[in-house]
Design an enzyme around this catalytic site. Structure first.
Site, PDB file in Angstrom:
ATOM      1  N   ASN A  19       1.200  -0.784  -0.089  1.00  0.00           N
ATOM      2  CA  ASN A  19       0.265  -0.203   0.013  1.00  0.00           C
ATOM      3  C   ASN A  19       0.731   1.443  -0.177  1.00  0.00           C
ATOM      4  OD1 ASN A  19       0.708   0.545   2.971  1.00  0.00           O
ATOM      5  ND2 ASN A  19      -0.684  -1.409   3.254  1.00  0.00           N
ATOM      6  N   ASP A  77      -3.975  -6.970   5.221  1.00  0.00           N
ATOM      7  CA  ASP A  77      -5.110  -7.854   6.485  1.00  0.00           C
ATOM      8  C   ASP A  77      -5.355  -8.918   5.236  1.00  0.00           C
ATOM      9  OD1 ASP A  77      -6.219  -6.335   7.351  1.00  0.00           O
ATOM     10  OD2 ASP A  77      -7.456  -4.335   6.189  1.00  0.00           O
ATOM     11  N   LYS A 104       9.935 -16.604 -10.108  1.00  0.00           N
ATOM     12  CA  LYS A 104       8.867 -15.860 -10.795  1.00  0.00           C
ATOM     13  C   LYS A 104       7.758 -16.462 -11.279  1.00  0.00           C
ATOM     14  CE  LYS A 104       8.864 -12.002 -13.995  1.00  0.00           C
ATOM     15  NZ  LYS A 104      10.129 -11.699 -15.027  1.00  0.00           N
ATOM     16  N   PHE A 132      -4.384   3.044  14.761  1.00  0.00           N
ATOM     17  CA  PHE A 132      -5.047   4.188  13.676  1.00  0.00           C
ATOM     18  C   PHE A 132      -6.259   3.527  13.055  1.00  0.00           C
ATOM     19  CE2 PHE A 132      -2.581   7.846  13.467  1.00  0.00           C
ATOM     20  CZ  PHE A 132      -1.232   7.779  13.905  1.00  0.00           C
ATOM     21  N   LYS A 141     -13.772  -0.077  15.145  1.00  0.00           N
ATOM     22  CA  LYS A 141     -12.610  -1.151  15.525  1.00  0.00           C
ATOM     23  C   LYS A 141     -11.874  -0.516  16.949  1.00  0.00           C
ATOM     24  CE  LYS A 141     -10.709  -0.562  11.041  1.00  0.00           C
ATOM     25  NZ  LYS A 141      -9.863   0.334   9.876  1.00  0.00           N
ATOM     26  N   LYS A 200     -11.055  -4.009  18.897  1.00  0.00           N
ATOM     27  CA  LYS A 200      -9.900  -4.610  18.890  1.00  0.00           C
ATOM     28  C   LYS A 200      -9.698  -3.624  20.024  1.00  0.00           C
ATOM     29  CE  LYS A 200      -8.398  -3.777  14.283  1.00  0.00           C
ATOM     30  NZ  LYS A 200      -7.659  -4.477  13.454  1.00  0.00           N
TER      31      LYS A 200
HETATM   32  O1  PMT Z   1       2.618   6.034   6.384  1.00  0.00           O
HETATM   33  P1  PMT Z   1       1.873   7.796   6.111  1.00  0.00           P
HETATM   34  O2  PMT Z   1       2.289   7.420   4.653  1.00  0.00           O
HETATM   35  O3  PMT Z   1       2.613   8.612   7.193  1.00  0.00           O
HETATM   36  O4  PMT Z   1       0.528   7.393   6.333  1.00  0.00           O
HETATM   37  C1  PMT Z   1       0.430   7.238   7.064  1.00  0.00           C
HETATM   38  C2  PMT Z   1      -1.046   6.183   7.673  1.00  0.00           C
HETATM   39  C3  PMT Z   1      -2.598   7.279   6.804  1.00  0.00           C
HETATM   40  C4  PMT Z   1      -1.062   4.764   7.496  1.00  0.00           C
HETATM   41  C5  PMT Z   1      -1.657   6.463   9.391  1.00  0.00           C
HETATM   42  O5  PMT Z   1      -2.149   7.962   9.714  1.00  0.00           O
HETATM   43  C6  PMT Z   1      -2.851   4.903   9.128  1.00  0.00           C
HETATM   44  O6  PMT Z   1      -3.932   5.490   9.203  1.00  0.00           O
HETATM   45  N1  PMT Z   1      -2.447   3.808   9.967  1.00  0.00           N
HETATM   46  C7  PMT Z   1      -3.296   2.641   9.679  1.00  0.00           C
HETATM   47  C8  PMT Z   1      -3.972   2.574   8.572  1.00  0.00           C
HETATM   48  C9  PMT Z   1      -4.365   1.709   8.168  1.00  0.00           C
HETATM   49  O7  PMT Z   1      -4.198  -0.328   8.555  1.00  0.00           O
HETATM   50  O8  PMT Z   1      -5.578   1.132   9.248  1.00  0.00           O
HETATM   51  P2  PMT Z   1      -6.982   0.613   9.335  1.00  0.00           P
HETATM   52  O9  PMT Z   1      -7.642   0.799   8.943  1.00  0.00           O
HETATM   53  O10 PMT Z   1      -6.270  -0.770   8.117  1.00  0.00           O
HETATM   54  O11 PMT Z   1      -6.379  -0.677  10.268  1.00  0.00           O
HETATM   55  C10 PMT Z   1      -6.723  -0.411  11.763  1.00  0.00           C
HETATM   56  C11 PMT Z   1      -5.381  -0.616  12.958  1.00  0.00           C
HETATM   57  O12 PMT Z   1      -5.157  -2.378  13.151  1.00  0.00           O
HETATM   58  C12 PMT Z   1      -4.060  -0.084  12.413  1.00  0.00           C
HETATM   59  O13 PMT Z   1      -3.394   0.665  13.773  1.00  0.00           O
HETATM   60  C13 PMT Z   1      -3.078  -0.837  11.701  1.00  0.00           C
HETATM   61  O14 PMT Z   1      -2.163  -1.076  12.133  1.00  0.00           O
HETATM   62  C14 PMT Z   1      -3.299  -2.591  13.010  1.00  0.00           C
HETATM   63  N2  PMT Z   1      -3.437  -3.814  11.863  1.00  0.00           N
HETATM   64  C15 PMT Z   1      -4.632  -3.532  10.802  1.00  0.00           C
HETATM   65  C16 PMT Z   1      -4.743  -5.153  10.384  1.00  0.00           C
HETATM   66  C17 PMT Z   1      -3.469  -6.038  10.190  1.00  0.00           C
HETATM   67  N3  PMT Z   1      -3.500  -7.220  10.581  1.00  0.00           N
HETATM   68  N4  PMT Z   1      -2.806  -5.151  11.555  1.00  0.00           N
HETATM   69  C18 PMT Z   1      -2.875  -4.909  12.404  1.00  0.00           C
HETATM   70  O15 PMT Z   1      -2.185  -4.609  13.904  1.00  0.00           O
END
Ligand code: PMT
Length: 417
Positions: A228, A297, A307, A342, A356, A360
């Site tokens: 991403n 995810d 490859k 986040f 979330k 979580k």
């Molecule tokens: O890195 P930058 O370019 O500065 O951009 C910042 C950002 C937009 C990436 C950051 O601010 C942000 O939003 N990070 C979380 C992105 C994300 O994956 O969000 P989510 O809604 O999919 O996940 C929710 C939370 O679960 C997040 O804290 C994520 O770290 C966590 N997660 C998600 C999936 C997973 N398998 N394990 C996790 O721990």
């Protein structure tokens, strides 16, 4: 003319180091940005560069000595210091920093510092050993406590041919720091309430913060992956701000496009699985966990050893769920661990983020609308709402560093409850 339209007046103070010539570029950068600059120099600075250069570029008398026979102003240090909106020192030697910290005013530049009520921004440059001397670090801590801002020196090859910290920060970064302070100051020397001039306090001393940042890369075959747009900027900003506020910081870093800050421990972990492993290994030591990484995810269920050749018109990759690291952290939380997540959302931002937070079991979630122009992935700014179980603070579009400090402020108030 409104306060915001007034010309921003910078008093540029040049002290005696080899980086003095860079003050010329800083001057030009500030002038290009519309600032009015007046220059003063220490006597030693004039050994490196002539006052005439600055005089030609500013069309103003360059102050070195109050008592110089050609000085047109008999109380110049008072007039200079009272007619600026920012006092900027480029470069600042260890000697000038020591004098500022101890109130010594034995020349024009140091008298100006003492006589000024304007905000002060210092860009030091010196030999690495001088920089790390306990005396220099004590003086810097004192000045930060006094409300002085710093553009810290960076690591690089120094004039003395050693490599280490002490090199003047890039001119563009110094100019942009001035402009960011300018945006907080309404011109005219009065400090408005919005001016964030509070000294950097060590309010996170004793906290051990584990942060994830960046995207993850999920391999399809040896040359391809799913990923991403995360740059790592948001997590690194939190790491840098937390370290400055006294925390011990460990960052588990995925795929990023920027350099990490100094003074933090870095663990590279580019896939969701590696990131999960590194987080779990370091969790028992942490007092705060912040998941800023954009973790995949899903990942390809089968990773090809070779490859994959293009044989057919279309191709199907079967994906499987990765471990939700944040949920695992929450489930395994030890006493006192604060867990912050986040949420990167494109619609119904707050509702999804709250969902979330519940699912979580988080103490706080930072909801960012990643569709907003200039916010979210890759940008230097972000627009977010910090949500806890008790309240939600909606913030405007601000720099990621400012957002980092707001998040840390909220964490501290959670800690104090
Ligand atoms: O890195 P930058 O370019 O500065 O951009 C910042 C950002 C937009 C990436 C950051 O601010 C942000 O939003 N990070 C979380 C992105 C994300 O994956 O969000 P989510 O809604 O999919 O996940 C929710 C939370 O679960 C997040 O804290 C994520 O770290 C966590 N997660 C998600 C999936 C997973 N398998 N394990 C996790 O721990």
């Amino acid at each position: 003319m409104s306060d915001n339209q007034k010309i921003f007046r910078v008093g540029l103070c040049v002290s005696g180091g080899i980086a003095a010539y860079k003050a010329i570029e800083v001057l030009r950068g500030l002038q290009k940005a519309g600032c009015e600059v007046q220059v003063c120099m220490t006597r030693h600075a004039t050994e490196f560069i002539q006052p005439l250069t600055f005089r030609a570029l500013t069309d103003k008398y360059v102050l070195v000595d109050d008592y110089a026979p050609d000085n047109p102003d008999p109380i110049a240090h008072i007039n200079f210091s009272q007619n600026i909106d920012l006092l900027l020192v480029v470069p600042a030697t260890a000697n000038v920093i020591a004098k500022f910290a101890n109130g010594i005013a034995d020349d024009f530049l140091t008298s100006t510092y003492l006589a000024s009520t304007a905000p002060v921004l210092i860009a030091p440059a010196m030999n690495t050993t001088m920089w790390f001397q306990p005396a220099t670090q004590r003086n810097i801590a004192q000045l930060k406590n006094d409300g002085v801002h710093f553009v810290e020196p960076v690591s690089g090859r120094l004039a003395c041919e050693t490599v280490g910290t002490g090199k003047l920060e890039d001119v563009e970064n110094i100019v942009s720091k001035v402009l960011s302070l300018k945006s907080q100051v309404s011109t005219g020397n009065n400090l408005p309430e919005t001016l964030d001039l509070k000294p950097e306090t060590l309010d996170l001393l004793g906290e051990k913060i584990l942060i994830t940042t960046g995207g993850t890369r999920e391999a399809i075959d040896p040359v391809r992956f799913i990923s991403n747009h995360s740059s790592g900027k948001m997590g690194f900003a939190i790491a840098e701000a937390a370290a400055k506020r006294g925390a011990e910081v460990t960052v588990v870093v995925g795929a990023v496009s920027v350099d990490p800050p100094e003074n933090v421990k870095i663990i590279n972990a580019v896939s969701a699985q590696k990131m999960h492993g590194s987080v779990m290994q370091n969790l028992s030591d942490a007092t705060i966990y912040i998941g800023a990484a954009a973790v995949a995810d899903y990942r390809p269920k089968n990773v090809s050893d070779n490859k994959i050749k293009k044989n057919d018109e279309s191709m199907t990759i079967e994906l499987e769920r990765t471990t939700d690291i944040l949920s695992e952290v929450s489930k395994n939380r030890h006493n006192g661990l604060l867990v912050v997540g986040f949420a990167a959302e494109t619609n119904d931002v707050i509702d999804y983020a709250r969902g979330k937070m519940e699912r979580k079991n988080l103490d706080m979630i930072v909801a960012n609308d990643v569709t907003r122009k200039g916010a979210g992935f890759g940008s230097d700014e972000n627009q977010a709402t910090i949500i806890t179980r008790e309240n939600a603070v909606e913030l405007p579009l601000i720099s990621k560093m400012e957002l980092a400090n707001k998040i840390l402020d909220e964490i501290i108030s959670l800690r104090n409850k």
